[in-house]
Design a protein around this motif. Structure first.
Motif, PDB file in Angstrom:
ATOM      1  N   SER A 590       0.339 -17.047 -18.776  1.00  0.00           N
ATOM      2  CA  SER A 590      -0.483 -15.887 -18.410  1.00  0.00           C
ATOM      3  C   SER A 590      -1.949 -16.275 -18.297  1.00  0.00           C
ATOM      4  O   SER A 590      -2.660 -15.828 -17.394  1.00  0.00           O
ATOM      5  CB  SER A 590      -0.339 -14.788 -19.462  1.00  0.00           C
ATOM      6  N   VAL A 591      -2.408 -17.110 -19.244  1.00  0.00           N
ATOM      7  CA  VAL A 591      -3.819 -17.496 -19.254  1.00  0.00           C
ATOM      8  C   VAL A 591      -4.147 -18.323 -18.007  1.00  0.00           C
ATOM      9  O   VAL A 591      -5.166 -18.098 -17.347  1.00  0.00           O
ATOM     10  CB  VAL A 591      -4.157 -18.284 -20.546  1.00  0.00           C
ATOM     11  N   ALA A 592      -3.256 -19.259 -17.637  1.00  0.00           N
ATOM     12  CA  ALA A 592      -3.500 -20.101 -16.465  1.00  0.00           C
ATOM     13  C   ALA A 592      -3.583 -19.248 -15.203  1.00  0.00           C
ATOM     14  O   ALA A 592      -4.446 -19.436 -14.351  1.00  0.00           O
ATOM     15  CB  ALA A 592      -2.389 -21.142 -16.331  1.00  0.00           C
ATOM     16  N   THR A 593      -2.665 -18.272 -15.088  1.00  0.00           N
ATOM     17  CA  THR A 593      -2.662 -17.410 -13.906  1.00  0.00           C
ATOM     18  C   THR A 593      -3.958 -16.604 -13.831  1.00  0.00           C
ATOM     19  O   THR A 593      -4.518 -16.401 -12.756  1.00  0.00           O
ATOM     20  CB  THR A 593      -1.441 -16.457 -13.958  1.00  0.00           C
ATOM     21  N   ALA A 594      -4.450 -16.147 -15.005  1.00  0.00           N
ATOM     22  CA  ALA A 594      -5.673 -15.339 -15.024  1.00  0.00           C
ATOM     23  C   ALA A 594      -6.914 -16.191 -14.750  1.00  0.00           C
ATOM     24  O   ALA A 594      -7.797 -15.806 -13.991  1.00  0.00           O
ATOM     25  CB  ALA A 594      -5.806 -14.633 -16.378  1.00  0.00           C
ATOM     26  N   LEU A 595      -6.975 -17.365 -15.381  1.00  0.00           N
ATOM     27  CA  LEU A 595      -8.195 -18.181 -15.276  1.00  0.00           C
ATOM     28  C   LEU A 595      -8.324 -18.866 -13.923  1.00  0.00           C
ATOM     29  O   LEU A 595      -9.422 -19.215 -13.495  1.00  0.00           O
ATOM     30  CB  LEU A 595      -8.211 -19.265 -16.361  1.00  0.00           C
ATOM     31  N   GLN A 596      -7.192 -19.088 -13.254  1.00  0.00           N
ATOM     32  CA  GLN A 596      -7.216 -19.801 -11.974  1.00  0.00           C
ATOM     33  C   GLN A 596      -8.019 -21.099 -12.107  1.00  0.00           C
ATOM     34  O   GLN A 596      -7.715 -21.919 -12.961  1.00  0.00           O
ATOM     35  CB  GLN A 596      -7.729 -18.867 -10.879  1.00  0.00           C
ATOM     36  N   SER A 597      -9.087 -21.253 -11.312  1.00  0.00           N
ATOM     37  CA  SER A 597      -9.813 -22.540 -11.336  1.00  0.00           C
ATOM     38  C   SER A 597     -10.366 -22.850 -12.718  1.00  0.00           C
ATOM     39  O   SER A 597     -10.598 -24.009 -13.064  1.00  0.00           O
ATOM     40  CB  SER A 597     -10.950 -22.491 -10.323  1.00  0.00           C
ATOM     41  N   GLY A 598     -10.568 -21.823 -13.550  1.00  0.00           N
ATOM     42  CA  GLY A 598     -11.113 -22.054 -14.886  1.00  0.00           C
ATOM     43  C   GLY A 598     -10.166 -22.848 -15.769  1.00  0.00           C
ATOM     44  O   GLY A 598     -10.556 -23.391 -16.795  1.00  0.00           O
ATOM     45  N   PHE A 599      -8.896 -22.926 -15.351  1.00  0.00           N
ATOM     46  CA  PHE A 599      -7.908 -23.630 -16.178  1.00  0.00           C
ATOM     47  C   PHE A 599      -7.869 -25.124 -15.833  1.00  0.00           C
ATOM     48  O   PHE A 599      -7.246 -25.909 -16.531  1.00  0.00           O
ATOM     49  CB  PHE A 599      -6.523 -22.995 -15.980  1.00  0.00           C
ATOM     50  N   LEU A 600      -8.564 -25.490 -14.753  1.00  0.00           N
ATOM     51  CA  LEU A 600      -8.476 -26.880 -14.263  1.00  0.00           C
ATOM     52  C   LEU A 600      -8.666 -27.948 -15.329  1.00  0.00           C
ATOM     53  O   LEU A 600      -7.886 -28.901 -15.395  1.00  0.00           O
ATOM     54  CB  LEU A 600      -9.492 -27.097 -13.137  1.00  0.00           C
ATOM     55  N   PRO A 601      -9.707 -27.833 -16.199  1.00  0.00           N
ATOM     56  CA  PRO A 601      -9.920 -28.921 -17.169  1.00  0.00           C
ATOM     57  C   PRO A 601      -8.722 -29.134 -18.094  1.00  0.00           C
ATOM     58  O   PRO A 601      -8.566 -30.209 -18.666  1.00  0.00           O
ATOM     59  CB  PRO A 601     -11.139 -28.447 -17.977  1.00  0.00           C
ATOM     60  N   TYR A 602      -7.869 -28.110 -18.267  1.00  0.00           N
ATOM     61  CA  TYR A 602      -6.755 -28.211 -19.240  1.00  0.00           C
ATOM     62  C   TYR A 602      -5.442 -28.502 -18.539  1.00  0.00           C
ATOM     63  O   TYR A 602      -4.400 -28.634 -19.172  1.00  0.00           O
ATOM     64  CB  TYR A 602      -6.622 -26.895 -20.016  1.00  0.00           C
ATOM     65  N   CYS A 603      -5.532 -28.560 -17.202  1.00  0.00           N
ATOM     66  CA  CYS A 603      -4.316 -28.492 -16.427  1.00  0.00           C
ATOM     67  C   CYS A 603      -3.421 -29.718 -16.593  1.00  0.00           C
ATOM     68  O   CYS A 603      -2.229 -29.615 -16.810  1.00  0.00           O
ATOM     69  CB  CYS A 603      -4.719 -28.319 -14.976  1.00  0.00           C
ATOM     70  N   GLU A 604      -4.038 -30.914 -16.517  1.00  0.00           N
ATOM     71  CA  GLU A 604      -3.207 -32.116 -16.431  1.00  0.00           C
ATOM     72  C   GLU A 604      -2.287 -32.323 -17.635  1.00  0.00           C
ATOM     73  O   GLU A 604      -1.081 -32.461 -17.473  1.00  0.00           O
ATOM     74  CB  GLU A 604      -4.079 -33.347 -16.186  1.00  0.00           C
TER      75      GLU A 604
END
Length: 888
Positions: A590-604
């Protein structure tokens, strides 16, 4: 020749039985091993039955234990017993069912039932006739033992007893049982009713023939002195209400009066059984008619049952106010089930429409034996409020005034529960009182009793919808402020109730919460370091729901800075085998979907771990399949949750996920998941396929030839969610493929047309099916248009209620293109097309143009006079909209 034990062997077995009663675990383990070894000897089981039935010199616990070990052997190896052994066991059982000790009788009864349930009712034809004969014995022990065994057989083998396999023994047994309803022993009366009760729900023919004498006999026992008998009478009446209401109706007035008394029975088990009557009655269409005259008596009884009993309070440790520092008992933490991802459309005037999920059930004291009189009374009041609506308030309001302001906390607490229970059914009638009640409840949130604070959280969550509809400063802000304090309460039960209530408030308030985000996140992050294990899992939920509710408003550097470090810290602490990953992964999704580009640093790292979880689970499943003895089956939930989080990442990050996909083998893994035999795995893999198709089709495209046939075989509407996600994925793929979709249309089109024409297809599936048919028609009109007449009508009706969006846009372009290829296909159902067009609020200019052409083309084709006659059938709003927007 009767079998005789060898003295030395007998002593050895007795020694074992004695040792196995030792509390020491290592002794226990060695006993287990020796028992396994003894199972190699064919007559070992003869020794066990001998100790149970013949060795009267031994103490009862040892004899009973011998029987229970034999029962386990029967369960595991009965088919390997030599004939002589099984015959010896059977005859010993029948001869000793009347042992003078209740413990030995019960053990023999369990043993008989276990043998019977191993398919031996057919191979032991004398069992039932013998037991029925023993019922007539003058000896109480024999009669009671036989009845105990019969009751267990009726519970375990009800279906076989009512089949032709055994020559229908119930035709003899049921009349026989009815004779014992008047036996002088309460234990026997109770057995007799319990036996017959097994056959009510299945409407067994043999019982239906004797239904009137059965009901008369029940009435005769209504005021029996024995609680167990009264309990079984109540249970019978509750079941009869479901299956033979016709027989009870003539006596309904008296039955209701009787159940009113029983719901107040001194014995709580009887009261609970009777209280179920109101729950069942509320589901019957006659409820209103037969119950309206009794409400003034019933409501006070139910309300009274909603108080905590003294036992409840002791079990709930209701006197311990502060327990936040005490670690949780791991047994108390319920297993979490992950709800797999389902793709749904948005509707006019709401967010995404969820299937009704009753998250707000009365779940306020799950530590107690789950179902008790308090919960049953509250549930009954809840369903009756839904039947009688505001007519219930006449009876409740006077009681509520007294309860809600009562000096004794137990009484006040029950009043708050009553208020929550009626929230759904009596909402309209309660509105005038809420401006006064909500502030009172908000005050109760700081009551000194933890149990009052926790129930208040729940009740307030039931009125969240109303609170959110009012100006925020009056109720929402104070409610939120107090609820956030309760999230940090020093009592764990209150923390839990506050977190759940807050999640409900988030769902109702959505973006209304945006101004308070910093304040909310502050609290939730602080709770991270405060909570014990169980409440942490609920906290994840509250954070995930917050992200779903406020969406991209969460994507601000200061919020991300607060929220992500503690989540990632937990994420790093948890091992791959830890089930706490489920709620954390759901939350992160849910957080990734909401943050969109804001989640990038945690994505990998998150992406990598999800791919690893899927890979690990698949590998484990393959090992288990090839060598089931060596490797146990994996818990596939890990894989499902990981696939769903990958979907969340693809949806939130869009094209930026491309490089991660390029560097991983996710498509190969997904290909395996799409063919898994577990439906939930396929369901989640199709959702991910659709999301990856939208995010980075260049990586999906090479696999389409492999994926499409699998999607085609999964269009089976029996598995609604699997079918729904497969359908949606096909639609997303066709938009990306364009005309290259042509070779695959035949694989899926017929199934889709069949699904859209099926009666009772759920709304979500209909909508996705219509969109996918439209999209296929958009990219391959020549292939789809010839079938237009077969789906145009349900197509139009299922899409008229969804919001204007990209999916709806492409689907309608498809239908317009198909109409231009095959105008004849729409003629008979043209009014439905007009209605669907009118459902658009503002279509894009070129789509409006397409609508305009089709409407005017049709009008010119039929001529002014015929068009007027046709348009006269339109409801007024439709006529006006088409005239205003399209000039027809």
């Amino acid at each position: 020749m009767e079998w005789k034990p060898d003295e030395q062997g007998l002593q050895q077995i007795l020694q074992l039985l004695k040792e196995s009663q030792s509390p020491d675990t290592s002794t226990q383990r060695s006993v287990q091993q020796r028992l396994e070894q003894l199972n190699q000897y064919p007559d070992f089981n003869n020794y066990l039955i001998f100790v149970l039935t013949k060795l009267k010199s031994e103490d009862e616990p040892t004899r009973s234990l011998s029987g229970l070990i034999l029962k386990n052997n029967v369960k595991a190896h009965y088919h390997n017993f030599p004939n002589g052994v099984s015959d010896f066991i059977k005859s010993e059982c029948l001869q000793n069912i009347g042992d003078s000790s209740p413990l030995i009788r019960a053990t023999v009864g369990i043993l008989i039932t276990t043998i019977a349930s191993k398919g031996e009712l057919q191979n032991w034809p004398e069992l039932l006739p013998n037991l029925c004969l023993l019922l007539d014995s003058e000896d109480y022990n024999t009669c009671e033992g036989a009845f105990g065994a019969l009751q267990k057989i009726c519970e375990d083998s009800a279906e076989i007893l009512d089949s032709d396999m055994l020559d229908r023994p119930l035709n003899v047994m049921i009349p026989k049982f009815l004779q014992f309803f008047t036996h002088r022993s309460p234990k026997i009366r109770s057995h007799a009713i319990a036996c017959v009760n097994q056959f009510i729900i299945s409407r067994t023919q043999a019982l239906m023939l004797h239904i009137d004498p059965f009901i008369e006999n029940l009435f005769a026992l209504a005021t029996d002195d024995e609680p167990e008998v009264r309990k079984n009478v109540c249970r019978a009446l509750v079941m009869l209400l479901e299956v033979r209401l016709d027989r009870l109706l003539p006596h309904m007035h008296n039955i209701i009066e009787y159940m009113l008394q029983r719901t107040q029975d001194q014995d709580e088990n009887v009261a609970l059984e009777a209280c179920e009557f109101w729950l069942t009655l509320a589901e019957q269409p006659v409820c209103k008619e037969v119950l309206c005259g009794h409400l003034s008596q019933l409501i006070p009884v139910l309300v009274n049952g909603m108080k905590y009993s003294e036992i409840d309070i002791i079990l709930l440790k209701g006197d311990i106010e502060e327990d936040e520092a005490i670690p949780d008992n791991e047994q108390d933490i319920r297993p979490r089930f992950h709800r797999s991802r389902t793709v749904a459309q948005q509707h006019e005037g709401d967010g995404i429409e969820e299937e009704d999920d009753d998250d707000d059930e009365l779940d306020d004291d799950d530590a107690i034996s789950d179902w008790n009189l308090r919960k049953c009374s509250a549930a009954a009041l809840d369903v009756l409020a839904n039947v009688f609506r505001d007519d219930l308030l006449v009876h409740i309001l006077p009681l509520l005034k007294e309860l809600l302001f009562h000096p004794e906390w137990v009484v006040k607490e029950s009043g708050i529960l009553v208020l929550g229970a009626i929230a759904e059914g009596c909402m309209q009638g309660m509105i005038p009182y809420l401006p006064e009640l909500i502030p009172h409840l908000i005050q109760c949130l700081s009551d000194k009793k933890a149990l009052v604070r926790s129930i208040t959280c729940w009740t307030l969550s039931r009125y969240a919808h109303w609170v959110v509809s009012q100006p925020p400063d009056i109720y929402l802000k104070p409610l939120m402020t107090e609820l956030l304090k309760r999230i940090l309460d020093s009592n764990k039960r209150v923390q839990e109730a506050a977190c759940s209530a807050f999640a409900t408030l988030e769902e109702e308030a959505c973006t209304e919460l945006v101004p308070y985000l910093a304040f909310i996140l502050d609290t939730l992050v602080y709770a991270f370091n405060k909570y014990q294990h169980k409440n942490l899992l609920i906290l994840y939920d509250a954070i995930g729901t917050l992200a779903d509710s406020v969406g991209h408003h969460l994507n601000k550097p200061e919020y991300i800075q607060m929220l992500m470090p503690p989540l990632i810290q937990k994420w790093n602490q948890l091992k791959d085998e830890d089930k706490d990953l489920f709620p954390l992964l759901e939350c992160l999704s849910s957080v990734a979907t909401a943050l969109q580009s804001g989640f990038l640093p945690y994505c990998e790292p998150v992406y990598q771990r999800c791919v690893n979880l899927v890979q690990k689970t698949l590998a484990q499943a393959m090992l288990h399949q090839s060598q089931p003895d060596q490797y146990e089956a994996p818990d596939k939930d890990f894989m499902i949750v990981a696939l769903d989080l990958l979907s969340g990442l693809a949806e939130g990050l869009g094209g930026t996920i491309e490089q991660l996909v390029a560097r991983s083998n996710i498509l190969t893994l997904m290909y395996q998941c799409m063919q898994d035999k577990m439906p939930e795995v396929r369901q989640s893999s199709f959702a991910l396929l659709g999301d990856l198709t939208k995010a980075c089709f260049q990586h999906v495209k090479p696999c389409i030839g492999d994926f499409m046939p699998i999607l085609g075989t999964n269009l089976n509407p029996e598995l609604i969610s699997v079918c729904n996600n497969a359908t949606w994925a096909i639609g997303e793929i066709s938009i990306q493929m364009g005309p290259e979709m042509q070779p695959y249309v035949a694989m899926v089109l017929h199934q889709l047309v069949e699904i859209i024409n099926r009666p009772n297809t759920p709304k979500t599936l209909l909508e996705n099916t219509a969109i996918t048919i439209g999209r296929l028609g958009y990219v391959c009109p020549q292939e789809v248009a010839p079938m237009l007449q077969q789906f145009i009508r349900p197509w139009c009706t299922s899409l008229r209620n969804i919001r204007d969006n990209e999916e709806k846009d492409s689907a309608f372009r498809g239908i317009c293109t198909m109409i231009s290829v095959n105008p004849g296909g729409v003629v008979q159902d043209f009014i439905f097309f007009c209605d669907a067009v009118a459902s658009w609020v503002n279509p894009k200019e070129d789509l409006r143009e397409m609508f305009y052409k089709i409407l005017h083309g049709f009008k010119n084709q039929v001529g002014e006079e015929n068009w007027r006659r046709f348009a006269d059938q339109f409801p007024m709003p439709l006529k006006e909209r088409l005239a205003a927007f399209y000039g027809v």
